[in-house]
Design a protein around this motif. Structure first.
Motif, short mmCIF file in Angstrom:
data_model
loop_
_atom_site.label_atom_id
_atom_site.label_comp_id
_atom_site.label_asym_id
_atom_site.label_seq_id
_atom_site.Cartn_x
_atom_site.Cartn_y
_atom_site.Cartn_z
N ASP A 198 0.84 -1.19 0.00
CA ASP A 198 0.00 0.00 0.00
C ASP A 198 0.88 1.25 0.00
O ASP A 198 2.03 1.22 0.44
N LEU A 199 0.31 2.35 -0.48
CA LEU A 199 1.01 3.63 -0.49
C LEU A 199 0.47 4.48 0.64
O LEU A 199 -0.72 4.80 0.67
N VAL A 200 1.34 4.84 1.58
CA VAL A 200 0.95 5.68 2.71
C VAL A 200 0.99 7.14 2.27
O VAL A 200 1.95 7.57 1.62
N GLY A 201 -0.04 7.89 2.64
CA GLY A 201 -0.16 9.28 2.22
C GLY A 201 0.68 10.22 3.06
O GLY A 201 0.16 11.02 3.85
N LYS A 202 1.98 10.14 2.90
CA LYS A 202 2.92 11.03 3.57
C LYS A 202 3.89 11.54 2.50
O LYS A 202 4.49 10.74 1.78
N VAL A 203 4.02 12.86 2.39
CA VAL A 203 4.87 13.45 1.35
C VAL A 203 6.27 12.83 1.40
O VAL A 203 6.87 12.70 2.47
N GLY A 204 6.76 12.42 0.24
CA GLY A 204 8.08 11.82 0.12
C GLY A 204 8.08 10.30 0.18
O GLY A 204 9.07 9.67 -0.16
N THR A 205 6.98 9.70 0.61
CA THR A 205 6.89 8.24 0.66
C THR A 205 7.00 7.69 -0.75
O THR A 205 6.38 8.20 -1.68
N LYS A 206 7.81 6.63 -0.90
CA LYS A 206 8.00 6.01 -2.21
C LYS A 206 7.67 4.53 -2.13
O LYS A 206 7.83 3.90 -1.09
N THR A 207 7.24 4.01 -3.26
CA THR A 207 7.06 2.57 -3.40
C THR A 207 7.44 2.20 -4.83
O THR A 207 7.44 3.04 -5.71
N THR B 63 4.87 -5.50 -16.32
CA THR B 63 5.27 -6.74 -16.99
C THR B 63 4.69 -6.77 -18.39
O THR B 63 3.48 -6.60 -18.58
N ALA B 64 5.56 -6.98 -19.37
CA ALA B 64 5.15 -7.06 -20.78
C ALA B 64 4.67 -8.47 -21.11
O ALA B 64 4.89 -9.41 -20.35
N ASP B 65 4.07 -8.61 -22.27
CA ASP B 65 3.56 -9.92 -22.71
C ASP B 65 4.65 -10.98 -22.78
O ASP B 65 4.39 -12.16 -22.56
N ASP B 66 5.88 -10.59 -23.10
CA ASP B 66 6.96 -11.57 -23.21
C ASP B 66 7.66 -11.84 -21.88
O ASP B 66 8.62 -12.58 -21.82
N GLY B 67 7.17 -11.23 -20.79
CA GLY B 67 7.73 -11.47 -19.47
C GLY B 67 8.80 -10.48 -19.06
O GLY B 67 9.26 -10.50 -17.92
N SER B 68 9.23 -9.60 -19.96
CA SER B 68 10.20 -8.58 -19.57
C SER B 68 9.50 -7.60 -18.63
O SER B 68 8.28 -7.45 -18.64
N THR B 69 10.29 -6.94 -17.76
CA THR B 69 9.72 -6.08 -16.75
C THR B 69 10.37 -4.70 -16.75
O THR B 69 11.50 -4.54 -17.21
N LEU B 70 9.64 -3.75 -16.20
CA LEU B 70 10.12 -2.39 -16.08
C LEU B 70 9.70 -1.89 -14.71
O LEU B 70 8.52 -1.97 -14.34
N GLY B 71 10.65 -1.39 -13.93
CA GLY B 71 10.35 -0.84 -12.61
C GLY B 71 9.71 0.53 -12.73
O GLY B 71 10.03 1.30 -13.63
N VAL B 72 8.81 0.83 -11.81
CA VAL B 72 8.12 2.11 -11.77
C VAL B 72 8.15 2.60 -10.33
O VAL B 72 7.73 1.88 -9.42
N THR B 73 8.66 3.82 -10.12
CA THR B 73 8.70 4.41 -8.79
C THR B 73 7.54 5.36 -8.63
O THR B 73 7.30 6.22 -9.48
N VAL B 74 6.81 5.22 -7.53
CA VAL B 74 5.69 6.10 -7.21
C VAL B 74 6.09 6.88 -5.96
O VAL B 74 6.48 6.29 -4.95
N THR B 75 6.00 8.22 -6.04
CA THR B 75 6.40 9.08 -4.93
C THR B 75 5.26 10.03 -4.58
O THR B 75 4.74 10.74 -5.44
N VAL B 76 4.88 10.05 -3.29
CA VAL B 76 3.82 10.95 -2.84
C VAL B 76 4.35 12.38 -2.91
O VAL B 76 5.37 12.71 -2.31
N SER B 77 3.64 13.23 -3.69
CA SER B 77 4.06 14.62 -3.86
C SER B 77 3.32 15.57 -2.93
O SER B 77 3.86 16.60 -2.51
N SER B 78 2.07 15.24 -2.59
CA SER B 78 1.31 16.05 -1.63
C SER B 78 0.11 15.26 -1.14
O SER B 78 -0.30 14.29 -1.77
N VAL B 79 -0.41 15.70 0.00
CA VAL B 79 -1.60 15.08 0.57
C VAL B 79 -2.51 16.22 1.01
O VAL B 79 -2.05 17.15 1.69
N SER B 80 -3.76 16.16 0.60
CA SER B 80 -4.73 17.18 0.99
C SER B 80 -5.95 16.47 1.53
O SER B 80 -6.75 15.91 0.77
#
Length: 117
Positions: A67-76, A81-98
């Motif tokens: 889960d992504l915690v709603g605190k500015v700066g928190t990352k996950t 995953t593509a059809d052929d099984g290759s993968t790509l990492g994706v970083t999600v960073t909380v920019s603000s919480v209102s």
């Protein structure tokens, strides 16, 4: 000497990553708890939708391990995953919480990892 070649899916992932990086990508989700938190499943769905909208391609297969915690700066880290099984990492960073709304930025890695055999 063998020559390494990218599969079409890996090339597509790299292209998608480059497109996402050039255009930039962010999202926001309303949550209904005293401590804002976005479930891993809802995060994966939202990231897939945002990447598809940014790149103009179909929604990718995204998984997020926590889960992504709603605190500015928190990352996950999530994984595309593509059809052929290759993968790509994706970083999600909380920019603000209102209140109960978590705003976050999405950044795909520069290169994909080949499929595991």
């Amino acid at each position: 000497m063998p020559t390494a070649r990218l599969s079409a899916a890996t090339l597509a992932l790299s292209t998608m990553a480059a497109s996402a990086l050039l255009v930039g990508c962010s999202g926001s989700v309303n949550v209904e708890k005293s401590e804002p938190k976005l479930s891993a499943d809802k995060l994966a769905t939202t990231v897939a939708e945002k990447l598809a909208a940014t790149t103009g391609r179909p929604k990718p297969d995204i998984t997020c391990p926590k889960d992504l915690v709603g605190k500015v700066g928190t990352k996950t880290r999530c994984e595309l995953t593509a059809d052929d099984g290759s993968t790509l990492g994706v970083t999600v960073t909380v920019s603000s919480v209102s209140g109960d709304k978590i705003n976050f930025d999405i950044k795909a890695d520069d290169t994909a990892s080949p499929a595991k055999n």
